[in-house]
Motif scaffolding. Sequence first.
Motif, short mmCIF file in Angstrom:
data_model
loop_
_atom_site.label_atom_id
_atom_site.label_comp_id
_atom_site.label_asym_id
_atom_site.label_seq_id
_atom_site.Cartn_x
_atom_site.Cartn_y
_atom_site.Cartn_z
N UNK A 249 0.65 -1.02 -0.01
CA UNK A 249 0.15 -0.15 0.34
C UNK A 249 0.91 1.49 -0.61
N UNK A 250 2.13 1.26 0.64
CA UNK A 250 3.16 2.29 0.51
C UNK A 250 3.49 3.00 -0.64
N UNK A 251 4.10 1.76 -1.32
CA UNK A 251 4.37 1.53 -2.66
C UNK A 251 3.52 1.96 -4.19
N UNK A 252 2.43 1.35 -4.28
CA UNK A 252 0.90 1.62 -5.39
C UNK A 252 -0.05 2.82 -4.90
N UNK A 253 0.37 3.48 -3.14
CA UNK A 253 -1.08 4.36 -3.11
C UNK A 253 -0.52 5.24 -2.08
N UNK A 254 0.89 5.43 -1.55
CA UNK A 254 1.63 5.92 -0.56
C UNK A 254 0.76 6.30 0.72
N UNK A 255 0.28 5.05 0.76
CA UNK A 255 -0.83 5.15 2.27
C UNK A 255 0.07 4.10 3.68
N UNK A 256 0.26 4.59 4.57
CA UNK A 256 0.93 3.50 6.04
C UNK A 256 -0.61 3.30 6.28
N UNK A 257 -0.71 1.93 6.92
CA UNK A 257 -1.61 0.93 8.10
C UNK A 257 -2.51 2.51 8.54
N UNK A 275 -7.64 0.24 -5.89
CA UNK A 275 -6.55 -0.54 -7.13
C UNK A 275 -6.78 -2.02 -7.66
N UNK A 276 -7.24 -2.74 -6.28
CA UNK A 276 -7.08 -4.43 -6.04
C UNK A 276 -7.85 -4.55 -7.79
N UNK A 277 -9.68 -3.84 -7.70
CA UNK A 277 -9.82 -4.55 -8.74
C UNK A 277 -9.73 -4.15 -10.23
N UNK A 278 -8.85 -2.59 -9.92
CA UNK A 278 -7.78 -2.61 -11.13
C UNK A 278 -6.45 -3.09 -11.82
N UNK A 279 -6.25 -3.84 -10.77
CA UNK A 279 -5.05 -4.68 -11.17
C UNK A 279 -5.75 -6.02 -11.80
N UNK A 280 -6.69 -6.65 -10.80
CA UNK A 280 -7.94 -7.88 -11.91
C UNK A 280 -7.67 -7.08 -12.89
N UNK A 281 -8.05 -6.27 -13.73
CA UNK A 281 -8.77 -5.85 -14.81
C UNK A 281 -7.55 -6.80 -15.72
N UNK A 282 -6.54 -5.82 -15.05
CA UNK A 282 -5.20 -6.01 -16.33
C UNK A 282 -4.79 -7.46 -16.21
N UNK A 283 -5.06 -8.29 -14.88
CA UNK A 283 -4.22 -9.58 -15.20
C UNK A 283 -5.68 -10.06 -16.26
N UNK A 284 -6.94 -10.30 -16.00
CA UNK A 284 -7.87 -10.59 -16.00
C UNK A 284 -7.16 -10.62 -17.89
N UNK A 285 -7.35 -9.14 -18.36
CA UNK A 285 -7.66 -9.42 -20.01
C UNK A 285 -5.75 -10.17 -20.59
N UNK A 286 -4.89 -9.63 -19.65
CA UNK A 286 -3.77 -10.84 -20.06
C UNK A 286 -3.85 -12.10 -20.14
N UNK A 287 -4.58 -12.57 -18.89
CA UNK A 287 -5.45 -14.34 -19.76
C UNK A 287 -5.62 -14.51 -20.94
N UNK A 288 -6.60 -13.15 -20.95
CA UNK A 288 -7.81 -13.54 -22.45
C UNK A 288 -6.64 -13.53 -23.47
N UNK A 289 -6.03 -13.04 -23.64
CA UNK A 289 -5.44 -12.68 -25.13
C UNK A 289 -4.45 -13.62 -24.47
N UNK A 290 -3.03 -14.53 -23.86
CA UNK A 290 -2.16 -15.56 -23.88
C UNK A 290 -2.34 -16.76 -22.99
#
Length: 298
Positions: A249-257, A275-290
């Motif tokens: 969360x610090x690296x990706x959103x600049x947050x502390x707990x 962020x989780x769902x945005x990453x899921x979108x990219x992950x599924x898109x890659x699997x759809x293609x590859x």
Amino acid sequence: MLLHISSPTVKQVLAFHALYPEWPLNVLLSYAIEQHFQEFQELHRKSICSLILDSGAYTLNKSSWTKRPKDILRGYANFSEFSSKYYDFIFNLDEDFTLHGYDVNMFNQIELEEANLDPVPVVHNLDNDEPDRFIDLGYDLVAIGQCEGGRPFKKLGRVVNNFHENNIKVHLFGVTEIELLDKLPIWSCDSSSWAQYVKYGQVMWWNSELVDWNPMEVLYFPKRQVEHDASRGSNYWDYIYQEQFDHYIEKNLGLTVDRLLGSNKEYYRGLVNILFFKEMERYITERHKKVHGFIFDE
């Protein structure tokens, strides 16, 4: 695949865009929910990738239409006539969720089309010829909504694959189950789960320490650190990957707990889940293609 975040706040959209200007959110707004439409449509439209408009039929059906505005079809048509230019697509007013609702919903579809709108029709029966009718009518995008008896994978897969084979894109309402989205040629979907998890004090993240193809993990933050409820996920306070999550969360959103525990915790937990769902979108898109070789016509 396009995964639309359902009804985020403008503040969350802008915060995410500030962090990831080249990776803007896809957003679904509902006509039935009061929100800052003008800000999404006009002031901050460039901070959003795909923006789509739902009629709010699901929201109104949950209340058994007790809060249904008078002449909602005309109201939705009037709103859409003015605002549709801001949206990538809008959905039909699919007010009848029953297995025999095709005629009622198609009446609304035709009324909206006669108002020079281009609504996406919505399927509510996976067992009869309703999906085939939309193929015969020549629609290039069809949504699949709630269905009586549910949407079991075998039935849903048959319908989705049939649409895909006929070069028809599918938007799947209210499903972000990763295994299902991975295996079926779903072009677009939406999620309100990000907010539901926040409501129950939970956040989701992609744990790269896990070797499984689906590294999703759910955390919760009990008031008493010794509390344990496996049904809610992993207790943050004794989580074996606590250090990795803090770094994530610090690296990706600049947050502390501390942000996830303070007075604005719902807002910040919402950002983590978005962020989780945005990453899921990219992950599924890659699997759809590859992995699956799914190709969608532009």
